[in-house]
Design a protein around this motif. Structure first.
Motif, PDB file in Angstrom:
ATOM      1  N   CYS A  71       1.031 -12.690  13.227  1.00 34.67           N
ATOM      2  CA  CYS A  71       1.495 -14.072  13.134  1.00 34.67           C
ATOM      3  C   CYS A  71       1.843 -14.538  14.538  1.00 34.67           C
ATOM      4  CB  CYS A  71       2.716 -14.149  12.208  1.00 34.67           C
ATOM      5  SG  CYS A  71       3.426 -15.800  12.051  1.00 34.67           S
ATOM      6  N   ASP A  72       1.385 -15.729  14.884  1.00 31.45           N
ATOM      7  CA  ASP A  72       1.594 -16.251  16.235  1.00 31.45           C
ATOM      8  C   ASP A  72       2.828 -17.138  16.343  1.00 31.45           C
ATOM      9  OD1 ASP A  72      -0.935 -15.132  17.110  1.00 31.45           O
ATOM     10  OD2 ASP A  72      -1.876 -16.753  15.982  1.00 31.45           O
ATOM     11  N   LEU A  73       3.166 -17.823  15.244  1.00 32.92           N
ATOM     12  CA  LEU A  73       4.284 -18.773  15.282  1.00 32.92           C
ATOM     13  C   LEU A  73       4.980 -18.790  13.935  1.00 32.92           C
ATOM     14  CD1 LEU A  73       5.896 -21.163  16.564  1.00 32.92           C
ATOM     15  CD2 LEU A  73       4.138 -22.686  15.626  1.00 32.92           C
ATOM     16  N   VAL A  74       6.312 -18.722  13.964  1.00 28.49           N
ATOM     17  CA  VAL A  74       7.136 -18.947  12.777  1.00 28.49           C
ATOM     18  C   VAL A  74       7.910 -20.230  12.996  1.00 28.49           C
ATOM     19  CG1 VAL A  74       9.060 -18.132  11.383  1.00 28.49           C
ATOM     20  CG2 VAL A  74       7.338 -16.505  12.199  1.00 28.49           C
ATOM     21  N   LEU A  75       7.722 -21.197  12.104  1.00 30.17           N
ATOM     22  CA  LEU A  75       8.442 -22.462  12.167  1.00 30.17           C
ATOM     23  C   LEU A  75       9.485 -22.478  11.068  1.00 30.17           C
ATOM     24  CD1 LEU A  75       7.637 -25.833  13.236  1.00 30.17           C
ATOM     25  CD2 LEU A  75       7.986 -25.784  10.778  1.00 30.17           C
ATOM     26  N   LEU A  76      10.761 -22.529  11.467  1.00 29.10           N
ATOM     27  CA  LEU A  76      11.870 -22.564  10.522  1.00 29.10           C
ATOM     28  C   LEU A  76      12.220 -24.009  10.205  1.00 29.10           C
ATOM     29  CD1 LEU A  76      14.083 -19.827  12.225  1.00 29.10           C
ATOM     30  CD2 LEU A  76      12.846 -19.579  10.065  1.00 29.10           C
ATOM     31  N   ALA A  77      11.874 -24.445   9.003  1.00 31.99           N
ATOM     32  CA  ALA A  77      12.142 -25.819   8.577  1.00 31.99           C
ATOM     33  C   ALA A  77      13.110 -25.793   7.402  1.00 31.99           C
ATOM     34  CB  ALA A  77      10.844 -26.527   8.205  1.00 31.99           C
ATOM     35  N   VAL A  78      14.200 -25.049   7.575  1.00 29.83           N
ATOM     36  CA  VAL A  78      15.214 -24.887   6.538  1.00 29.83           C
ATOM     37  C   VAL A  78      16.582 -25.237   7.117  1.00 29.83           C
ATOM     38  CG1 VAL A  78      13.952 -23.136   5.226  1.00 29.83           C
ATOM     39  CG2 VAL A  78      15.425 -22.438   7.129  1.00 29.83           C
ATOM     40  N   PRO A  79      17.577 -25.490   6.266  1.00 28.24           N
ATOM     41  CA  PRO A  79      18.920 -25.764   6.780  1.00 28.24           C
ATOM     42  C   PRO A  79      19.461 -24.602   7.608  1.00 28.24           C
ATOM     43  CG  PRO A  79      18.754 -26.398   4.471  1.00 28.24           C
ATOM     44  CD  PRO A  79      17.499 -25.654   4.799  1.00 28.24           C
ATOM     45  N   VAL A  80      20.283 -24.936   8.587  1.00 26.44           N
ATOM     46  CA  VAL A  80      20.833 -23.912   9.477  1.00 26.44           C
ATOM     47  C   VAL A  80      21.624 -22.865   8.697  1.00 26.44           C
ATOM     48  CG1 VAL A  80      22.347 -23.515  11.453  1.00 26.44           C
ATOM     49  CG2 VAL A  80      20.890 -25.543  11.392  1.00 26.44           C
ATOM     50  N   ASP A  81      22.236 -23.265   7.576  1.00 24.25           N
ATOM     51  CA  ASP A  81      23.047 -22.336   6.786  1.00 24.25           C
ATOM     52  C   ASP A  81      22.256 -21.132   6.288  1.00 24.25           C
ATOM     53  OD1 ASP A  81      25.304 -23.873   7.086  1.00 24.25           O
ATOM     54  OD2 ASP A  81      25.089 -24.906   5.165  1.00 24.25           O
ATOM     55  N   VAL A  82      20.938 -21.236   6.194  1.00 26.99           N
ATOM     56  CA  VAL A  82      20.155 -20.138   5.600  1.00 26.99           C
ATOM     57  C   VAL A  82      19.225 -19.452   6.601  1.00 26.99           C
ATOM     58  CG1 VAL A  82      20.258 -21.251   3.338  1.00 26.99           C
ATOM     59  CG2 VAL A  82      18.267 -21.643   4.804  1.00 26.99           C
ATOM     60  N   VAL A  83      19.349 -19.740   7.892  1.00 32.26           N
ATOM     61  CA  VAL A  83      18.386 -19.187   8.846  1.00 32.26           C
ATOM     62  C   VAL A  83      18.661 -17.744   9.233  1.00 32.26           C
ATOM     63  CG1 VAL A  83      17.821 -21.435   9.831  1.00 32.26           C
ATOM     64  CG2 VAL A  83      19.608 -20.050  10.890  1.00 32.26           C
ATOM     65  N   ARG A  84      19.911 -17.302   9.166  1.00 31.41           N
ATOM     66  CA  ARG A  84      20.236 -15.956   9.664  1.00 31.41           C
ATOM     67  C   ARG A  84      19.385 -14.858   9.012  1.00 31.41           C
ATOM     68  NH1 ARG A  84      24.266 -13.267  12.500  1.00 31.41           N
ATOM     69  NH2 ARG A  84      25.392 -15.227  12.855  1.00 31.41           N
ATOM     70  N   PRO A  85      19.245 -14.818   7.679  1.00 34.76           N
ATOM     71  CA  PRO A  85      18.428 -13.756   7.086  1.00 34.76           C
ATOM     72  C   PRO A  85      16.981 -13.764   7.580  1.00 34.76           C
ATOM     73  CG  PRO A  85      19.758 -14.837   5.407  1.00 34.76           C
ATOM     74  CD  PRO A  85      19.876 -15.659   6.647  1.00 34.76           C
ATOM     75  N   TYR A  86      16.440 -14.951   7.864  1.00 37.49           N
ATOM     76  CA  TYR A  86      15.066 -15.007   8.362  1.00 37.49           C
ATOM     77  C   TYR A  86      14.969 -14.422   9.767  1.00 37.49           C
ATOM     78  CZ  TYR A  86      13.914 -17.976   4.375  1.00 37.49           C
ATOM     79  OH  TYR A  86      13.716 -18.445   3.104  1.00 37.49           O
TER      80      TYR A  86
END
Length: 383
Positions: A71-86
């Motif tokens: 995978c070349d790019l991961v785009l996180l388009a989720v609320p900041v509250d749920v980003v840590r596990p990702y």
């Protein structure tokens, strides 16, 4: 598309994530796009429309498999509250590619990224300045980013290649990439985005307070009222999260807004025609000075070439200097001469202080060359 960005994971298929997937599919049909969302129905819709090749729920194994296969790019388009596990999963899975996001605030997500990933330069914060009063995948629009600003927040650890890849990718979607130091981002968007949303909500509340006594009120609410309050129809849950994430900057600017409104109120109550005219004139002149078009014609563009050592942080340093003097970058390229040296080539719009940019770059130790861009051909300046 840049050869290095062919496989993209989009985490969060809400309004922005699904619009990004749709735009990417439209402009780069061969891209391999993997979608993740908490709603299976949303994943199914994205697959049905062809915006993603495949997808899964957050707890399923599909994302890990896609990451481990390359995978070349991961785009996180989720609320900041749920980003840590990702972030944690990406680290545990040994992911070494580029990570960016679409969050409206940067302080918390940068802190989380550094806490989980360390200060590696792998995460390059981003923020597309666009949206809709519609929510979720139902509001997705592949033209969402056309003509919109897409903020990037590089720092001294950002690799030139990483910045260049994202700049190329986002501009290919029609966006206009600008750079803001991550420590300045949250106050800047509070002024131009978050406070206006609260003001729009306040306007609608004012009208609602009087609608019972003036039943024809909303029939008169055409033109300016509809335009200035459209954003108040956005998701209350989403905007509550955004506002609380950026509470300090928003509160500070709301206090300043109170003072500004107080100035208007004082002029009105005292019937001070001169003061009121001055307040209105100052705002009118500033509004008229905004750029008339998003994409200037080529004869209004400048190319600047900066010889540089091929070390981490150079691109971030140069682009941050450009942003601080108000210069916007239309395109960016890195011409490698040897393994250790290269030319950084930036095409700038006619906004900002190019003379100050030259001074700042020279003060930072760079040699710099400027030339207007030919309207017929885009060529590099020879040294």
């Amino acid at each position: 598309m840049s050869e290095s960005i062919e496989r993209v994971a989009v985490i969060g298929l809400g309004l922005i994530g699904s619009s990004f997937a749709a735009a990417l599919r439209q402009t780069h049909p061969s891209a391999q796009i993997f979608g993740v969302d908490a709603s299976r129905d949303t994943v199914s819709v994205a697959c049905y429309k062809g915006w993603v090749n495949q997808g899964c729920l957050p707890e399923e194994e599909g994302l890990r498999q896609f990451i481990e296969e390359g995978c070349d790019l991961v785009l996180l388009a989720v609320p900041v509250d749920v980003v840590r596990p990702y972030f944690q999963n990406l680290k545990d899975w040994g992911y070494e590619g580029l990570i960016t996001d679409t969050a409206s605030t940067k302080a918390r997500i940068v802190s989380i990224a550094e806490d989980v990933l360390g200060k590696t330069g792998q995460f390059l914060p981003g923020h597309p300045m666009c949206g809709s009063e519609k929510n979720g995948i139902e509001g997705a629009n592949p033209a969402m980013f056309s003509g919109a600003y897409w903020i990037l927040c590089p720092d001294s650890l950002t690799l030139g290649e990483s910045y260049s890849r994202l700049h190329t990718l986002f501009t290919s979607l029609g966006s206009r990439v600008i750079n803001i130091p991550r420590e300045d981002h949250d106050n800047a968007v509070a002024i131009v985005s978050h406070v206006p949303h609260i003001m729009a909500s306040s306007q609608v509340t004012l009208a609602c307070n009087h609608v019972d006594e003036q039943r024809s009120l909303f029939r008169l609410a055409a033109g300016g009222f509809k335009d200035s309050t459209r954003i108040a129809a956005g998701s209350p849950k989403l905007w509550t999260g955004i506002v609380l994430d950026n509470a300090g900057a928003i509160a500070s600017n709301l206090h300043e807004m109170q003072d500004i409104i107080g100035s208007f109120l004082a002029a009105i109550e005292s019937q001070d025609r001169a003061a009121l005219t001055e307040l209105l004139s100052r705002a009118a002149e500033a509004r008229r000075a905004l750029p008339a078009s998003w994409v200037p014609s080529s004869e209004k563009l400048f190319e600047v070439r900066v010889p540089m050592q091929n070390r981490s942080g150079v691109v971030a340093e140069v682009t941050t200097i450009a942003s601080k003097v108000g210069c916007n970058i239309q395109s960016i390229d890195i011409d490698h001469v040897t393994e250790s040296t290269a030319f950084l080539s930036l095409v700038l719009t006619d906004e900002g202080d190019i003379g100050k940019l030259s001074t700042e770059l020279l003060s930072a130790g760079y040699t710099v060359s400027f030339a207007p861009l030919s309207p017929k051909e885009h060529v590099h300046v020879d040294f």
